[in-house]
Design an enzyme around this catalytic site. Structure first.
Site, PDB file in Angstrom:
ATOM      1  CB  CYS A   2      -5.849  -3.756 -11.518  1.00  0.00           C
ATOM      2  SG  CYS A   2      -4.898  -2.216 -11.585  1.00  0.00           S
ATOM      3  NE  ARG A  27     -11.440  -6.052  -9.843  1.00  0.00           N
ATOM      4  CZ  ARG A  27     -11.146  -6.567  -8.697  1.00  0.00           C
ATOM      5  NH1 ARG A  27     -11.935  -7.543  -7.987  1.00  0.00           N
ATOM      6  NH2 ARG A  27     -10.110  -6.318  -8.050  1.00  0.00           N
ATOM      7  CD1 TRP A  74      -9.825   2.574 -12.459  1.00  0.00           C
ATOM      8  CD2 TRP A  74      -8.316   2.761 -10.652  1.00  0.00           C
ATOM      9  NE1 TRP A  74     -10.131   3.194 -11.399  1.00  0.00           N
ATOM     10  CE2 TRP A  74      -9.511   3.830 -10.468  1.00  0.00           C
ATOM     11  CE3 TRP A  74      -7.487   2.705  -9.502  1.00  0.00           C
ATOM     12  CZ2 TRP A  74      -9.558   4.437  -9.250  1.00  0.00           C
ATOM     13  CZ3 TRP A  74      -7.725   3.676  -8.400  1.00  0.00           C
ATOM     14  CH2 TRP A  74      -8.762   4.466  -8.228  1.00  0.00           C
ATOM     15  CD  GLU A 481     -25.031   5.354   0.063  1.00  0.00           C
ATOM     16  OE1 GLU A 481     -23.840   5.974   0.534  1.00  0.00           O
ATOM     17  OE2 GLU A 481     -25.284   4.809  -0.915  1.00  0.00           O
ATOM     18  CE  LYS A 485     -24.697   5.220  -3.757  1.00  0.00           C
ATOM     19  NZ  LYS A 485     -23.767   4.130  -3.613  1.00  0.00           N
ATOM     20  CD  GLU A 488     -20.701   6.291  -5.436  1.00  0.00           C
ATOM     21  OE1 GLU A 488     -19.560   5.548  -5.280  1.00  0.00           O
ATOM     22  OE2 GLU A 488     -21.706   6.137  -5.175  1.00  0.00           O
ATOM     23  CG  HIS A 504     -23.713  26.248  11.927  1.00  0.00           C
ATOM     24  ND1 HIS A 504     -23.513  27.438  12.786  1.00  0.00           N
ATOM     25  CD2 HIS A 504     -24.352  25.140  12.542  1.00  0.00           C
ATOM     26  CE1 HIS A 504     -24.160  27.126  14.050  1.00  0.00           C
ATOM     27  NE2 HIS A 504     -24.713  25.870  13.856  1.00  0.00           N
TER      28      HIS A 504
HETATM   29  C1  G6P Z   1     -15.502   2.045  -3.658  1.00  0.00           C
HETATM   30  C2  G6P Z   1     -16.770   1.593  -4.474  1.00  0.00           C
HETATM   31  C3  G6P Z   1     -17.883   2.121  -3.383  1.00  0.00           C
HETATM   32  C4  G6P Z   1     -17.830   1.499  -2.015  1.00  0.00           C
HETATM   33  C5  G6P Z   1     -16.386   1.623  -1.492  1.00  0.00           C
HETATM   34  C6  G6P Z   1     -16.334   0.502  -0.279  1.00  0.00           C
HETATM   35  O1  G6P Z   1     -15.188   3.279  -3.474  1.00  0.00           O
HETATM   36  O2  G6P Z   1     -16.971   2.364  -5.489  1.00  0.00           O
HETATM   37  O3  G6P Z   1     -19.200   1.758  -4.014  1.00  0.00           O
HETATM   38  O4  G6P Z   1     -18.691   1.802  -1.225  1.00  0.00           O
HETATM   39  O5  G6P Z   1     -15.502   1.305  -2.361  1.00  0.00           O
HETATM   40  O6  G6P Z   1     -16.119  -0.675  -0.487  1.00  0.00           O
HETATM   41  P1  G6P Z   1     -16.397  -1.934   0.149  1.00  0.00           P
HETATM   42  O7  G6P Z   1     -16.087  -3.260  -0.898  1.00  0.00           O
HETATM   43  O8  G6P Z   1     -15.338  -1.882   1.275  1.00  0.00           O
HETATM   44  O9  G6P Z   1     -17.538  -1.973   0.784  1.00  0.00           O
END
Ligand code: G6P
Length: 608
Positions: A2, A27, A74, A481, A485, A488, A504
């Site tokens: 939000c 956001r 959101w 990571e 990515k 996501e 495993h």
């Molecule tokens: C959300 C975002 C991610 C980010 C995570 C942690 O899930 O989509 O891209 O890594 O929050 O956010 P921060 O601002 O604490 O790094």
């Protein structure tokens, strides 16, 4: 997540509010709305979908006035719908409220209000606020909000206007960010400075349990206990252009390509090559304690968590400190038991992630020292920690984090180096580390120049529904990571695994339709990774290797190779993550995904 934007001043509020909401789009949200006060009335509009949908809807309406509030929602309580979009109103349509956060006792309050004859129009927790504020209102909106705050459990950043209180906005916060903007021709409030940086760079952060009244002539802050608060303004470092695309088709790509500069910004003024010791002014207040510390706990979420995992190996290499990395959402509920000299490092781009904030508060209660590595200056985590290091990376707009990851790794390396040099890391190793760090921006640039090659690899595999990412030691967090990515932004299912664990379980998945991305730089784990690749190849699984330049053997083993320049083993993660980001980006584009605003995701997760 939000977003809130408010304006009161000399200009018409509607375009200012819509412009501000557009800067909060990144956001993540599913609906939006605004309310503008003028004379003894409020014009009001809400819409499901994008800000352009709201804008289109307001085109056919009269929305007049210079005082208004606007919101992107959101969904947490109730589906995304017009009824559930903010602002919410009381029964008599006098009070209009927008809210970020969660009212935890809303069920109780709703029942109570229901018994008093209130009929709810939405399924949201927020609507109780409108009814409560209306019930306390006797001409003083600030007082009505203050009384309401005392009844609420949970978190909020909120903004309220009243039909019969012209030219006034009351804002309040507990646990959700809220910043006041001091402009030339008016005053702003927003959950994120990017909503108002086009109008002003002078900001004042509200603290938890504070309220503020904004009017055309000024603002005043007070506590929930009605004590007035004086707070100096701060100046935001960003330029409005930083939050624009600068010719790139997406913020994600722009931010991937910014990484050489992101690394320079993370290191600027912090490297002293002669002594092999970095300079980190932000940690001076705790340095005497920190240099003796033998136990560090990194807490973070999402991409920041994986940066923490890579950081653990870097600390292990450069220091004598025992490092533990924890997901903030788990850590906050654990029985915390650590030695008295423990420091917690909160890693967070936004500085607002609710779980990370809660985790450090809990650790503080148990006596730990608190450090923050945060990008957003003045954010909640930056203010809740005793000392810290800023990324100075500028705004990260793409929902999927990219440039902050490399920045966090660079800063964790600087911190490890500083502590290590006060322990038993030699001058030679210290100088070597600094030379390695200084070479990184150009090395990243070299990887970025392979963008077309990486895109061609993405074209070959983007139709595969399942991917595996494998790495060992420094490569393991990059495997996690890389998989994060890809899922996501492209919605392809991907697993990040420690390569040693393949036998495993994941090996059962290997088949010609499942590509594996193998992180295999020239380091102590090389031979082991090469064996893993052989195991995959003998099961006909395609392999994309991320390997060091000049590695001829890997070209025999893997189907596709992306080269990264040679660096120190513990700096490899900063390089090997770049091809993973580009692979994810190109797969997402080829699948026509909304790269900067992937479905269901939010940039800054300010609820639990
Ligand atoms: C959300 C975002 C991610 C980010 C995570 C942690 O899930 O989509 O891209 O890594 O929050 O956010 P921060 O601002 O604490 O790094």
């Amino acid at each position: 997540m939000c977003g809130i934007v408010c304006y009161v001043g000399k200009e018409e509020a509607k375009p200012v509010l819509l412009g501000g909401l557009k800067h909060l789009e990144y956001r993540g949200y599913d609906s939006a709305g605004l309310a503008v006060q003028h004379e003894d009335d409020v014009d009001y509009c809400r819409s499901v979908g994008r800000i352009v949908d709201l804008e289109r809807k307001t085109d056919s309406m009269v929305i007049k006035g210079t005082c208004g509030i606007a919101h992107t929602r959101w969904a947490t309580h109730g589906e995304p719908s017009e009824e559930n979009a903010h602002p919410h109103r009381d029964q008599d349509e006098n009070v209009y409220v927008i809210h970020n956060g969660i009212i935890e006792n809303h069920d109780f309050l709703k029942k109570k209000l229901g018994k008093a004859g209130i009929v709810f129009r939405s399924q949201t927790d927020t609507e109780v606020l409108a009814h409560l504020i209306a019930s306390h209102f006797d001409g003083d909106l600030n007082e009505a909000v203050r009384k309401t705050m005392s009844q609420i459990e949970g978190t909020f950043g909120l903004a309220v206007i009243h039909r019969h209180v012209p030219g006034q906005i009351v804002v309040a916060r507990r646990g959700s960010p809220l910043v006041i903007g001091v402009g030339e021709d008016g005053y702003f409030a927003a959950s994120d400075v990017s909503a108002m940086v086009r109008y002003t760079k002078k900001v004042v952060h509200l603290n938890d349990n504070e309220l503020a009244i904004l009017s055309r002539d000024g603002y005043s802050i007070s506590t929930a206990q009605a004590q007035s608060v004086e707070r100096a303004t701060e100046t935001v470092e960003w330029e409005p252009e930083d939050a624009e695309l600068a010719g790139f088709p997406h913020f994600m790509l722009k931010e991937i390509f910014e990484q050489p500069e992101t690394l320079r910004n993370a290191m600027r003024g912090r490297l002293e090559i002669g002594e092999g010791v970095p300079k980190l002014g932000g940690i001076v207040p705790v340095w005497e304690r920190l240099k003796e510390c033998r136990h560090l706990v990194v807490v973070a979420c999402g991409t920041s968590y994986y940066a923490g995992c890579a950081g653990m190996y870097i600390f292990e290499k450069l220091t004598e400190v025992d490092v533990q990395v924890e997901l903030a959402s788990e850590f906050r509920y654990r029985k915390l038991n650590f030695p008295p000299d423990t420091f917690i490092i909160a890693l967070s781009q936004s500085g607002e992630t609710a779980d990370t904030l809660a985790a450090i508060k809990e650790a503080k209660r148990k006596g730990a020292g608190l450090l923050g590595i945060v990008n957003v200056v003045g954010s909640s985590i930056a203010r809740a920690t005793e000392a810290g290091i800023y990324n100075h990376a500028g705004p990260e707009i793409g929902v999927a984090s990219t440039k902050i990851f490399v920045s966090q790794l660079a800063i964790l390396t600087l911190l490890a180096l500083l502590i290590g040099r006060h322990q038993n890391l030699s001058l030679t190793d210290g100088v070597g580390a600094i030379k390695g760090l200084l070479a990184l921006p150009d090395q990243v640039q070299k990887i970025l120049s392979q963008d077309n090659h990486i895109r061609a690899i993405a074209e070959k595999y983007y139709r595969c529904n399942n991917w595996l990412f494998l790495g060992r030691k420094y490569g393991y967090p990059i495997a996690m990571e890389g998989a994060l990515k890809l899922k996501e932004v492209s919605y392809i299912h991907a697993e990040g695994y420690a390569a040693g664990e393949m036998k495993h379980g994941p090996i059962a998945l290997i088949c010609p339709e499942m590509p594996t991305v193998a992180i295999i730089p020239q380091d102590a784990m090389y031979e082991k990774m090469a064996s893993n690749i052989q195991e995959i190849k003998s099961r006909k699984g395609p392999v994309i290797a991320i390997a060091t330049e000049g590695d001829h053997q890997i070209k025999e083993l893997a189907d596709d190779v992306i080269e990264i320049p040679a660096t120190l083993d513990y700096l490899n993660p900063i390089l090997s993550v770049i091809p993973c980001q580009l692979l994810a980006y190109h797969c997402a584009r080829l699948l026509n995904r909304d790269v900067d605003k992937p479905r269901n995701l939010a940039k800054s997760v300010t609820v639990e």
